[in-house]
Design an enzyme around this catalytic site. Structure first.
Site, PDB file in Angstrom:
ATOM      1  N   SER A  76       0.833  -1.199   0.000  1.00 12.94           N
ATOM      2  CA  SER A  76       0.000   0.000   0.000  1.00 12.94           C
ATOM      3  C   SER A  76       0.873   1.258   0.000  1.00 12.94           C
ATOM      4  CB  SER A  76      -0.904  -0.022   1.234  1.00 12.94           C
ATOM      5  OG  SER A  76      -1.680   1.122   1.228  1.00 12.94           O
ATOM      6  N   GLY A  77       0.610   2.144  -0.888  1.00 13.95           N
ATOM      7  CA  GLY A  77       1.351   3.402  -0.982  1.00 13.95           C
ATOM      8  C   GLY A  77       2.574   3.299  -1.855  1.00 13.95           C
ATOM      9  N   THR A  81      -1.610   2.683  -8.039  1.00 12.31           N
ATOM     10  CA  THR A  81      -2.692   3.417  -8.700  1.00 12.31           C
ATOM     11  C   THR A  81      -2.122   4.475  -9.648  1.00 12.31           C
ATOM     12  OG1 THR A  81      -4.061   3.020  -6.781  1.00 12.31           O
ATOM     13  CG2 THR A  81      -4.769   4.763  -8.261  1.00 12.31           C
ATOM     14  N   ASN A 126      -1.130   5.451   3.120  1.00 10.34           N
ATOM     15  CA  ASN A 126      -1.287   6.126   1.823  1.00 10.34           C
ATOM     16  C   ASN A 126      -2.446   7.100   1.905  1.00 10.34           C
ATOM     17  OD1 ASN A 126      -1.628   6.840  -0.809  1.00 10.34           O
ATOM     18  ND2 ASN A 126      -1.949   4.760  -1.603  1.00 10.34           N
ATOM     19  N   SER A 129      -5.334   5.793  -0.628  1.00 12.52           N
ATOM     20  CA  SER A 129      -5.220   4.338  -0.708  1.00 12.52           C
ATOM     21  C   SER A 129      -6.468   3.729  -1.364  1.00 12.52           C
ATOM     22  CB  SER A 129      -5.049   3.793   0.710  1.00 12.52           C
ATOM     23  OG  SER A 129      -4.936   2.398   0.635  1.00 12.52           O
ATOM     24  N   SER A 130      -6.210   2.850  -2.297  1.00 11.76           N
ATOM     25  CA  SER A 130      -7.341   2.181  -2.950  1.00 11.76           C
ATOM     26  C   SER A 130      -7.930   1.198  -1.965  1.00 11.76           C
ATOM     27  CB  SER A 130      -6.870   1.413  -4.189  1.00 11.76           C
ATOM     28  OG  SER A 130      -6.070   2.249  -4.986  1.00 11.76           O
ATOM     29  N   GLY A 356      -2.888  -2.750  -2.144  1.00  9.54           N
ATOM     30  CA  GLY A 356      -1.567  -3.344  -1.873  1.00  9.54           C
ATOM     31  C   GLY A 356      -1.511  -4.018  -0.524  1.00  9.54           C
ATOM     32  N   GLU A 358      -0.938  -4.859   3.119  1.00 13.33           N
ATOM     33  CA  GLU A 358      -1.078  -3.920   4.227  1.00 13.33           C
ATOM     34  C   GLU A 358      -0.744  -4.582   5.558  1.00 13.33           C
ATOM     35  OE1 GLU A 358      -4.656  -1.004   2.710  1.00 13.33           O
ATOM     36  OE2 GLU A 358      -5.142  -2.661   4.018  1.00 13.33           O
TER      37      GLU A 358
HETATM   38  N1  LIG Z   1       5.063   8.216  -9.920  1.00  9.66           N
HETATM   39  C1  LIG Z   1       4.744   8.989  -8.910  1.00  9.66           C
HETATM   40  N2  LIG Z   1       5.067  10.289  -8.932  1.00  9.66           N
HETATM   41  C2  LIG Z   1       4.752  11.082  -7.897  1.00  9.66           C
HETATM   42  N3  LIG Z   1       4.108  10.667  -6.826  1.00  9.66           N
HETATM   43  C3  LIG Z   1       3.774   9.386  -6.740  1.00  9.66           C
HETATM   44  C4  LIG Z   1       4.041   8.475  -7.787  1.00  9.66           C
HETATM   45  N4  LIG Z   1       3.549   7.270  -7.444  1.00  9.66           N
HETATM   46  C5  LIG Z   1       2.983   7.420  -6.222  1.00  9.66           C
HETATM   47  N5  LIG Z   1       3.109   8.679  -5.813  1.00  9.66           N
HETATM   48  C6  LIG Z   1       2.607   9.198  -4.560  1.00  9.66           C
HETATM   49  O1  LIG Z   1       2.340   8.128  -3.719  1.00  9.66           O
HETATM   50  C7  LIG Z   1       1.026   8.109  -3.282  1.00  9.66           C
HETATM   51  C8  LIG Z   1       0.517   6.714  -3.187  1.00  9.66           C
HETATM   52  O2  LIG Z   1       0.474   6.151  -4.428  1.00  9.66           O
HETATM   53  P1  LIG Z   1      -0.649   5.179  -4.862  1.00  9.66           P
HETATM   54  O3  LIG Z   1      -1.935   5.674  -4.434  1.00  9.66           O
HETATM   55  O4  LIG Z   1      -0.438   4.937  -6.285  1.00  9.66           O
HETATM   56  O5  LIG Z   1      -0.279   3.932  -4.050  1.00  9.66           O
HETATM   57  P2  LIG Z   1      -0.910   2.518  -4.165  1.00  9.66           P
HETATM   58  O6  LIG Z   1       0.187   1.565  -4.452  1.00  9.66           O
HETATM   59  O7  LIG Z   1      -2.018   2.527  -5.106  1.00  9.66           O
HETATM   60  O8  LIG Z   1      -1.438   2.221  -2.738  1.00  9.66           O
HETATM   61  P3  LIG Z   1      -2.715   1.483  -2.262  1.00  9.66           P
HETATM   62  O9  LIG Z   1      -2.391   0.053  -2.335  1.00  9.66           O
HETATM   63  O10 LIG Z   1      -2.928   1.916  -0.897  1.00  9.66           O
HETATM   64  O11 LIG Z   1      -3.770   1.890  -3.164  1.00  9.66           O
HETATM   65  C9  LIG Z   1       0.288   8.928  -4.271  1.00  9.66           C
HETATM   66  O12 LIG Z   1      -0.795   9.556  -3.677  1.00  9.66           O
HETATM   67  C10 LIG Z   1       1.309   9.932  -4.725  1.00  9.66           C
HETATM   68  O13 LIG Z   1       1.367  11.048  -3.829  1.00  9.66           O
HETATM   69 MG   LIG Z   2      -3.961   2.321  -5.059  1.00 11.47          MG
END
Ligand SMILES: Nc1ncnc2c1ncn2[C@@H]1O[C@H](COP(=O)(O)OP(=O)(O)OP(=O)(O)O)[C@@H](O)[C@H]1O
Ligand SMILES: [Mg+2]
Length: 1073
Positions: A76-77, A81, A126, A129-130, A356, A358
């Site tokens: 997660s994070g 996404t 996050n 977070s999805s 992701g 957690e």
């Molecule tokens: N390529 C990137 N460039 C800039 N910031 C990023 C990038 N990827 C992620 N982030 C930052 O990290 C945060 C978390 O990313 P994201 O929501 O994609 O995580 P995730 O893997 O989908 O987590 P989860 O499993 O909780 O959904 C985003 O809100 C953003 O601020």
């Molecule tokens: Mg996500």
């Protein structure tokens, strides 16, 4: 990987797996220029990038017709996404363009903000977070243009709706709505802007740094509009969100009942009232649903009251269900908008962005489910990259030293095993009769899974954990591939059951709000289903299994996201954390396998098919086995031997660069071939065109020549005809002239001859005439002289009689000639022909008349001779009449032409006169109707006048009765006028019997005939001639008187009919016209 941590922002590859480290700040590497840089470039050509992987996947899909899936994993994070959005935006940027395609792209991209608002929340790990799993199939046509998409969602973490761990938020949409909605909208939804007014919104972290909820609300509404939500749909969705928020504010208080039990009652009904107004639910129905629970068993309904805790449970269950069902409805609604409109064959690119891995302080059923899902994804990664690849080398007889790796299949089995897996146990516990609690479930786990090496619990028989204080009694721990996670067993059973009291679902179904009604179909009393719905765990397991199956049918592309620190901060690289992730993700093993192994493999047939154009021997057809062909091909291309190995059925290429070299060569060769095809095609096209033109030209020329020749021929022909006609004319005229000349010559000769002959003839004639005249003169003179001489000689003898003799002779001659001529001149034999030739000599005048008379008599005789006896009789009668009346009676001439018929009345044939006929025995000579003049007054009456051989009879015309009968011997005389009338009197012998009444006076049209017949009959019967007196005045005896019948002329009174009038005793006057 050694250098990676330092550069943080960069990405790297292991084989074709992209390792992406979350930079936690925006980087300038996702600009449109970068998109262009990576477009159609080889994978390793530029620095590692999500775009490179996306490009590779998109091109494989478009050019090699292989369905693709992009699996984005990481905890997660870690940035999954974000990575998925980058993939989508890259594909959107590189695929086809056009109004329709752009709309599809825009809808696909804009589905993200909507789903994130409703499905994402701030967690400790996050800020975005999805809280649901998302798998999106993007569909393309054969050209690679997007047609639409299908989104599948996986288990939303709905417990968050009613409760959030410390430091976390509810789903974004609640905050966005309260911050971004206008006052007007808030009023409509009966909401207040203040977060603290709502029990379901945690207060400690309501604001997220760097997140503008209000702006996001506008973005979401805009996105909803682009995706295709109608205004009323958006309104309904927001009403449901408001209703969920307000549900949290309903509070209950206990109220003691007579039986000593507590019954819950709603504290303040205001909120309930507003909810009911918003959703169109009957307040009493909802209120009752919060206080009672109806259980239906064997068609019996039992209603039990709810205590306060149960009421809260019911309230939260309703809120969670309402929200999660709304979320599923949203996904379906988006799918409806973005689904491909055509039915053509589609190529699919799946993008998986799931929650992701957690590890929280308190991990519950949701984390268990989320981590199970990640465990499965890790499994599929291991299966395809580590296990399958190594097995393939061995299968293909490639020299290979096995690389050890951790296979998490054992953990998956611990969770999903159908007989003793944790999910199966949980289901079993949920369905078990009797008291079921989370503790009983844990007990069961302790019994069944105690020996599993990845399961840990204080209660398990395994002594290892008996004294482990980090493991509370109410928990169990699983060693996941990504680390150990301690799960609080509390709530597992309830969450798995996912129970919503039927009273509540029925209350929802009764709502006036169409959307809410549609979300609770089971509330329809007509469709009551007593079967338990599948548990949340089993549903999730089934959907994960389907997802895995789906992913296995596609060509996988991996993006493995790494989280550099736990602080969501840029520029911090927690080496320990990163190493941990690298380890559990199996990346090291991945690197090892990649290093020792081969970057690319392909079966010989498709490989030869793909690259055969690079070698003369294999192009265009290779006759031998495919492997030999590939060998020839690689030798020809001088690819170093260490760069590839021949397996049993596949060629293995060690380095991607070799593959890229091959691809580049192929691309170049394809271009050459395309040019060749183009050249040949153009040549063929030009030649075909030329041949067509030539053929057309020949046809046109032929037609034109034909036309020209025809025209020329027509001209020549007409000229020839003119010349010919001139010549013929000239010739004809020449001949004519000659002929004319000849004819004239002949005619001239003839004329001359004729003239000459004429002259000759005339001369001869003249001569002959002269001669004849002379001869005649001589003869005359001779005759005269001879006569003179004879006369002189005989004068003395004949002087006394000669003159008389000559005269007689000459007369005789003349008469002879006259008769001979008359023979020819006599007229026709018709007695009425008046013609007679004129008299030739005066002295024959009397003879001529006599002759005429004799001729006439003769021809009359001739004419008469032809008569029959009958005719003769008629003519005799006519003759008689003529003798009697001709020139005496003026009526006579008109009677000449009339044939005498006698019995005009055919008494024999008329039955009316049968009696009359019978009375008369003699032959009837006359039977005719006459007018009998009344002696007294001169008026006339019709009578039948009958004349027989001996009698004259008068009979009544109508009855045929005989009135008078006079024997002919008694008839003495008949008198009539000389004029043109039909009156006649029959005088009777004085003293005879018939004469007693006096004489008869008649009038008849056939007077002449009657008088004639009476005369003739009397003559033949009595041998006495009947006296016929024709006089205009005669006397008749009427009884004793003698009356004078006087005929006067000129009375025109009665037209042409004569009238008779008795003037006095002595005079009867007949006026004749
Ligand atoms: N390529 C990137 N460039 C800039 N910031 C990023 C990038 N990827 C992620 N982030 C930052 O990290 C945060 C978390 O990313 P994201 O929501 O994609 O995580 P995730 O893997 O989908 O987590 P989860 O499993 O909780 O959904 C985003 O809100 C953003 O601020
Ligand atoms: Mg996500």
């Amino acid at each position: 990987m050694q250098t990676q941590p330092v550069r943080l922002v960069e990405k790297t590859y292991i084989g074709s797996v992209v390792i992406s480290v979350n930079p936690y700040r925006s980087l300038p590497i996702y600009s449109p220029e970068k998109v262009e840089d990576y477009r159609n470039r080889n994978f390793y050509e530029l620095s590692p990038h999500i775009f490179a992987l996306s490009d590779e996947a998109y091109r494989s899909l478009r050019d090699q017709d292989k369905d693709q899936c992009i699996l984005i994993t990481g905890e997660s994070g870690a940035g999954k996404t974000e990575a998925s959005k980058l993939v989508m935006s890259y594909v959107a940027a590189v695929c086809g363009k056009g109004a329709e395609v752009n709309q599809v792209k825009e809808q696909l991209l804009q589905s993200n903000p909507v789903l994130e608002a409703f499905g994402n929340a701030k967690t400790v790990r996050n800020d975005n977070s999805s809280r649901f799993g998302k798998y999106m199939d993007i569909e393309f046509d054969f050209k690679g243009d997007p047609l639409g998409g299908v989104i599948s969602n996986y288990l939303l973490e709905k417990s968050r709706v009613v409760k959030q761990p410390r430091g976390e938020r509810n789903f974004h949409v609640f905050y966005q709505l309260l911050s971004g909605a206008s006052e007007e909208l808030l009023n409509e939804l009966k909401l207040e802007r203040d977060f603290s007014r709502y029990n379901y919104l945690s207060l400690d972290s309501a604001k997220v740094n760097g997140v503008d909820d209000a702006a996001n609300f506008r973005t979401v509404r805009n996105a909803m509009q682009i995706v295709g939500f109608m205004d009323h749909e958006v309104e309904s969705v927001l009403e449901v969100v408001a209703a969920v928020l307000k549900l949290g504010n309903i509070e209950f208080k206990p109220e003691s009942r007579v039986n000593g039990l507590d019954e819950s009652k709603i504290k303040d009904k205001n909120e309930l009232k507003e909810i009911c107004e918003l959703t169109g639910i009957d307040q009493s129905v909802l209120e009752r649903a919060f206080s009672f629970r109806t259980v239906e068993a064997k068609q019996e309904k039992v209603s039990t009251t709810l205590n306060v805790a149960q009421a809260y449970y019911a309230r939260d269950a309703l809120a969670k269900n309402l929200y999660s069902r709304l979320f599923s409805w949203l996904v379906n609604r988006i799918n409806e908008s973005i689904k491909a409109q055509t039915k053509v064959r589609k190529k699919v690119m799946g993008v998986l962005d799931i929650y992701g891995f957690e590890i929280f302080e308190d991990n519950s059923f949701e984390q268990f489910i989320i981590n199970y899902c990640n465990e499965k994804l890790q499994q599929i990664f291991i299966e395809l990259t580590l296990k399958e690849e190594q097995e393939e080398y061995i299968r293909e007889d490639i020299e290979w030293t096995h690389i050890e790796y951790f296979n998490n299949a054992i953990i998956c089995d611990l969770i999903e095993n159908n007989t003793n897996g944790i999910l199966a146990m949980l289901d079993e516990e949920c369905l078990r009769p009797g008291t079921v609690t989370d503790e009983t479930f844990l007990e069961k786990l302790n019994q069944v899974c105690a020996t599993h090496q990845h399961f840990e619990s204080r209660m398990s028989k395994c002594s290892r954990f008996l004294n482990d204080t980090s493991l509370p009694h109410s928990c169990f721990r699983i060693q996941h591939y990504a680390g150990k996670v301690l799960y609080q067993v509390e709530g597992f059973v309830d969450k798995n059951n996912d129970l919503l009291y039927r009273d509540l679902s029925q209350a929802m179904w009764k709502a006036g709000h169409a959307l809410i009604k549609s979300l609770f179909p089971e509330g329809n009393p007509a469709k009551i289903n007593l079967k338990r719905p599948p548990t949340a765990g089993s549903q999730f397991k089934a959907s994960v299994a389907t997802l895995m199956k789906n992913l296995q049918t596609k060509n996988p592309n991996y993006i493995r996201c790494i989280k550099p620190n736990d602080k969501k901060a840029a520029h911090i690289f927690n080496e320990g954390l990163v190493c941990h992730q690298v380890r559990y993700l199996g990346l090291l093993e991945n690197v090892r396998v990649r290093r020792a192994g081969y970057a690319f493999r392909q079966a010989y047939e498709p490989c030869l098919e793909r690259y055969k154009m690079l070698c003369k021997q294999t192009w265009p057809h290779w006759k031998g086995p495919a492997r030999a062909g590939v060998e020839v091909l690689f030798n020809e291309l001088e690819i170093p031997v260490e760069e590839y190995s021949f397996g049993r059925s596949k060629i293995f290429i060690r380095n991607p660069r070799t593959l890229f070299k091959l691809e580049d060569l192929r691309k170049q060769r394809l271009e050459d071939l395309a040019t060749l095809i183009q050249k040949i095609y153009r040549g063929w096209k030009c030649r075909t065109h030329f041949l067509l033109m030539r053929k057309s030209q020949i046809v046109i020329a032929a037609w034109y020549r034909r036309y020209a020749q025809q025209k020329r021929y027509q001209q020549i022909k007409s000229s020839t005809l003119v010349i010919q006609s001139y010549i013929r004319g000239w010739k004809a005229r020449k001949i004519l002239r000659e002929l004319k000349h000849q004819k004239r010559c002949e005619e001239a000769a003839t004329t001359i001859a004729a003239y000459w002959h004429g002259t000759q003839a005339r001369r001869e004639l003249k001569r002959l005439k002269e001669e004849a005249r002379r001869k005649h003169a001589v003869a005359v003179i001779w005759a005269y002289w001879l006569g003179l001489k004879v006369r002189r000689e005989y004068r003395k003898f004949f002087r006394a009689n000669a003159g008389k003799k000559i005269y007689e002779f000459t007369l005789q001659r003349i008469v002879q000639k006259y008769f001979l001529e008359m023979k020819n001149k006599v007229p026709s034999l018709s007695p009425i022909d008046k013609n007679w030739p004129s008299r030739p000599y005066l002295f024959l005048d009397s003879t001529h008349k006599e002759l005429k008379r004799i001729f006439h008599l003769w021809r009359c005789k001739k004419y008469r001779d032809q008569f029959t006896d009958q005719q003769k009789l008629i003519y005799e009668e006519k003759l008689e009449a003529s003798e009697l009346f001709k020139d005496k009676k003026a009526l006579y001439p008109s009677s000449v032409g009339q044939p005498f018929q006698g019995p005009y009345l055919e008494i024999n044939k008329n039955p009316k006169y049968k009696k009359l006929k019978d009375a008369i025995e003699e032959k009837i000579i006359i039977a005719e109707v006459v007018n009998k003049i009344n002696r007294a007054n001169g008026k006339s009456t019709s009578r039948i006048f009958l004349l027989t051989n001996n009698n004259l009879l008068l009979a009544d015309q109508k009855s045929g009765q005989i009135k008078s009968e006079v024997p002919l011997v008694d008839v003495t005389k008949v008198s009539m006028s000389s004029q043109n009338d039909g009156f006649f009197a029959v005088h009777l012998k004085e003293g005879s019997e018939a004469a007693s009444k006096g004489d008869f006076l008649f009038s008849s049209d056939h007077l002449i005939e009657m008088a004639t017949k009476l005369y003739r009959t009397t003559l033949s019967q009595t041998k006495q001639k009947l006296s016929i007196e024709i006089s205009d005045e005669f006397l008749v005896q009427f009884r004793q008187d003698k009356v004078c019948v006087k005929f006067i002329q000129g009375n025109q009174k009665n037209g042409s009919v004569p009238t008779c009038k008795r003037k006095n005793n002595r005079l009867l006057e007949v006026a004749v016209p």
